[in-house]
Design an enzyme around this catalytic site. Structure first.
Site, short mmCIF file in Angstrom:
data_model
loop_
_atom_site.label_atom_id
_atom_site.label_comp_id
_atom_site.label_asym_id
_atom_site.label_seq_id
_atom_site.Cartn_x
_atom_site.Cartn_y
_atom_site.Cartn_z
N GLU A 192 0.82 -1.22 0.00
CA GLU A 192 0.00 0.00 0.00
C GLU A 192 0.86 1.27 0.00
O GLU A 192 0.50 2.27 0.63
CB GLU A 192 -0.96 -0.01 1.20
CG GLU A 192 -1.98 -1.12 1.14
CD GLU A 192 -3.03 -1.04 2.23
OE1 GLU A 192 -2.81 -0.33 3.23
OE2 GLU A 192 -4.09 -1.68 2.09
N GLU A 261 -6.63 -7.81 -0.66
CA GLU A 261 -7.22 -7.66 0.66
C GLU A 261 -8.69 -7.30 0.54
O GLU A 261 -9.04 -6.18 0.19
CB GLU A 261 -6.51 -6.58 1.50
CG GLU A 261 -5.13 -6.94 1.95
CD GLU A 261 -4.54 -5.93 2.92
OE1 GLU A 261 -5.31 -5.12 3.50
OE2 GLU A 261 -3.31 -5.92 3.10
#
Length: 700
Positions: A192, A261
């Protein structure tokens, strides 16, 4: 909630099963060696496109005895892949000294996965976030001269490359990559980073390219992923992390749509609510992802587990990492979430031949203002009538994205009723195999029995309080008072306020700051005349500070870099001012983590004096790392004879910092077990130490 170990028979059986599986895993060849690649549609395993369901399990958040059961339940629930982060600070707690034992035995975990015929997605990072202490970075990393985390910075790049190479080389050495017959089919570099890249300017852009090139140079032989990284290089697959990813498209046509995710729950924080995501919504999101062209989906988390010891991230995240997952913190199935998702996965697998056969995208049909169908078939389908027998493969997804209304739609010559916010899956374009809103799985009801003696039944010390037919708990509680301030010969004195982590190096959450103030009769007279008290002011503090004046607790403050303004009572003559700085999980998310630190920032002063403020920042302070009970491992069963435990008087007022102990008699042999835990009065959280068995002792 007070948790106690289960009966001896259960751990023995679990250990026996784990040992048996481990022997098989170490001796077996998991797969015939196969290559992994990808195209614009899917991950290609051994030459075949696959639709993959992945279950997120973090190996250090469970004990090794739990791993085989967790993996087996994930497989039974429809998973093809297990996904995990790699935790740098767990594997290299001291620079150059590695730990791959116990809960950090990554090789054993990987081999268990392979032994059950599943694949492994290894997210090396090595930054993981994961609500894990310091985002997975070892705290020693911040002490390297000139280092800036996660940007084009040579000191950081050198350390990062060294660790990533260590993991890749270890996996090669253990023959765990797919081309070696092992389970690893995907790797991940960074995590991320796109969320914070803008903070670093050109250095951030250069770092992304460097990280990709470095990862590829290690010769792992499987694809690498960067999640939430829209500028990932062409050689790296960018992927989606979110609650919904059906609209996600990678940054290149040559890459498949991966969902690394899917947040099927959320973590909990001290004092906060326990989040819950309905399984109907989760199933809807997953079905929509595959309906609109997705090919790899991972639940974050399928099993959340426990933040053992001091691994919980921060600030103020709980030791539980249950995450509202299909498998709960204790390894039990959460119904109907697990069962409903299992049925969803079975329906998706029935559609897999059609999903992988269609190359350029499904046939799209508008069924209403908020209803639509995506059809995967071997040839064009006339949706106004039933599917021709000439169409060899046909699967369809019918979606109603209206959140309020049930709608009936017409397609394939028939009618289908779609509940609000739902997807119906038709593996043969005729019959509905599954609808995301219709839950048919059983609902589990879990109850918690308190094992703590209540005031009503704790009549006389030494009595035994029944818990169940096999276990008894004594109501004879022991206490040990934790000393306030300096307690050991490893304390030191220096001028000024030192930053918390620079002193503790994160070997403990606790750091004592002690100094002495001299108060004159004139000071007292001034305060009495003005009807005021002196005020302790701290510019900023995190995560918790407790203020003691002359051994008594004066104030507690909890927060993330918050100011403190606290009136305190001082007496004539010498006054001991003691501050206890506590970290409750180091910051695990954001840019410039190396600069965040802990403890106190800015000026510290006492105001309200006749002649002006007193600047405490320039005082001599004595520093003491940790608690005495923590240092002496008061919680260890082996150390009980060396502790001067006192009987607890239930009507007594205990000091601010107290250790408590209760005894359990287990089984017919009446084996005695001790359960010490630490209670900090006036705190929003409980600090506990776990035994070598990693049993959670005390949680609130």
């Amino acid at each position: 909630m007070l948790g106690f170990p289960i009966d001896h028979g259960v751990p023995f059986v679990a250990a026996f099963v784990a040992a048996t599986l481990w022997a098989a895993a170490t001796a077996a060849v998991f797969f015939e060696p196969f290559n992994v690649s990808y195209d614009h549609r899917a991950i290609i395993i051994g030459g075949n496109r696959r639709m993959l369901i992945s279950a997120g399990i973090h190996y250090p958040r469970a004990t090794p005895d739990m791993w085989p059961g967790l993996i087996a339940k994930s497989k039974e629930g429809g998973a093809d892949v297990i996904q995990t982060y790699v935790f740098w600070n767990g594997h290299e707690p001291v620079r150059g000294q590695y730990n791959f034992q116990g809960r950090y035995d990554l090789v054993k975990f990987a081999k268990f996965i392979g032994s059950q015929g599943l694949f492994l997605h290894l997210r090396i990072g090595p930054y993981v976030c994961a609500e894990w202490n310091f985002g997975g970075f070892p705290v020693w990393l911040r002490d390297i001269p000139g280092i800036i985390f996660r940007t084009k910075n040579k000191p950081f790049e050198d350390e990062m490359q060294r660790f990533v190479k260590k993991i890749v080389d270890l996996m090669k050495q253990e023959m765990l990559f797919s081309w070696q017959g092992g389970p690893i089919i995907l790797l991940q570099i960074e995590n991320e980073y796109g969320n914070i890249e803008g903070h670093f300017g050109q250095g951030g852009k250069d770092y992304v390219k460097w990280a990709a090139d470095m990862a590829l140079s290690l010769g792992a032989g499987v694809p690498w992923v960067m999640c939430r990284q829209t500028d990932a290089p062409e050689t790296i697959i960018d992927s989606c992390n979110a609650f919904y990813c059906d609209g996600f498209r990678p940054n290149s046509y040559s890459k498949p749509a991966l969902w690394t995710e899917d947040w099927n729950g959320w973590f909990a924080s001290w004092g906060g609510r326990v989040p819950h995501r309905p399984v109907q919504d989760n199933a809807f999101a997953v079905a929509r992802f595959f309906q609109r062209g997705g090919s790899y989906h991972n639940y974050y988390m399928f099993f959340g587990g426990t933040n053992f010891g001091r691994t919980a991230g921060g600030p103020l995240q709980t030791t539980s990492y249950d995450y509202d997952a299909p498998i709960d913190e204790y390894g039990l199935l959460t119904q109907p979430k697990w069962g409903h998702l299992k049925d969803l996965h079975a329906a998706i697998k029935l559609c897999e031949p059609a999903l992988v056969a269609v190359d350029d995208g499904p046939q799209y049909v508008k069924l209403g203002p908020m209803q639509e169908a995506h059809i995967y078939a071997s040839e064009f389908v006339d949706t106004s009538k039933s599917v021709s027998e000439n169409v060899s493969i046909c699967s369809a997804f019918l979606a109603n994205i209206n959140e309020q209304k049930t709608v009936t739609v017409n397609i394939f010559g028939g009618t289908y009723t779609l509940p609000p916010w739902s997807v119906s899956i038709l593996p043969n374009c005729i019959h509905t195999a599954f609808n995301t809103a219709k839950v048919t799985s059983q609902t589990s009801i879990k109850t918690i029995k308190s094992a703590s003696p209540s005031y009503s039944n704790a009549t006389k010390h030494g009595h035994v309080v029944p818990y169940n037919e096999n276990t008894l708990f004594s109501n004879k509680w022991g206490t040990f008072q934790e000393p306030i301030g300096t307690w050991g010969n490893n304390s030191f004195t220096a001028q000024g306020i030192f930053e918390h982590l620079n002193v503790t190096k994160d070997i403990s959450d606790y750091l004592w700051y002690s100094t002495r103030l001299n108060i004159t009769e004139e000071d007292l007279a001034f305060w009495e005349k003005e009807d005021i008290l002196p005020i302790l002011t701290i510019n900023k503090t995190r995560d918790m500070v407790q203020v003691f004046v002359n051994g008594r607790l004066s104030a507690s403050k909890v927060g993330n870099w918050i100011p403190v303004e606290q009136p305190i009572h001082l007496v004539e003559g010498s006054n001991d001012l003691v501050l206890l700085s506590e970290t409750v999980g180091l910051q695990n998310y954001g840019a410039f983590l190396e600069k965040d630190g802990a403890g106190f920032r800015g000026e510290m002063k006492l105001s309200g004096f006749k002649n002006g403020d007193v600047n405490l920042s320039n005082f001599l302070w004595t520093y003491q790392v940790g608690l005495m009970g923590e240092h002496t491992e008061i919680y260890s069963p082996e150390n009980q004879e060396n502790v001067d435990w006192k009987d607890l008087e239930f009507d007594s007022v205990s000091s601010s910092f107290t250790w408590y102990k209760v005894s359990q008699f287990s089984g017919v042999k009446r084996e005695l077990k001790h359960f010490p835990f630490f209670l900090c009065t006036n705190q929003q959280q409980q600090i506990s130490s776990n035994s070598q068995s990693d049993s959670p002792i005390f949680q609130v």
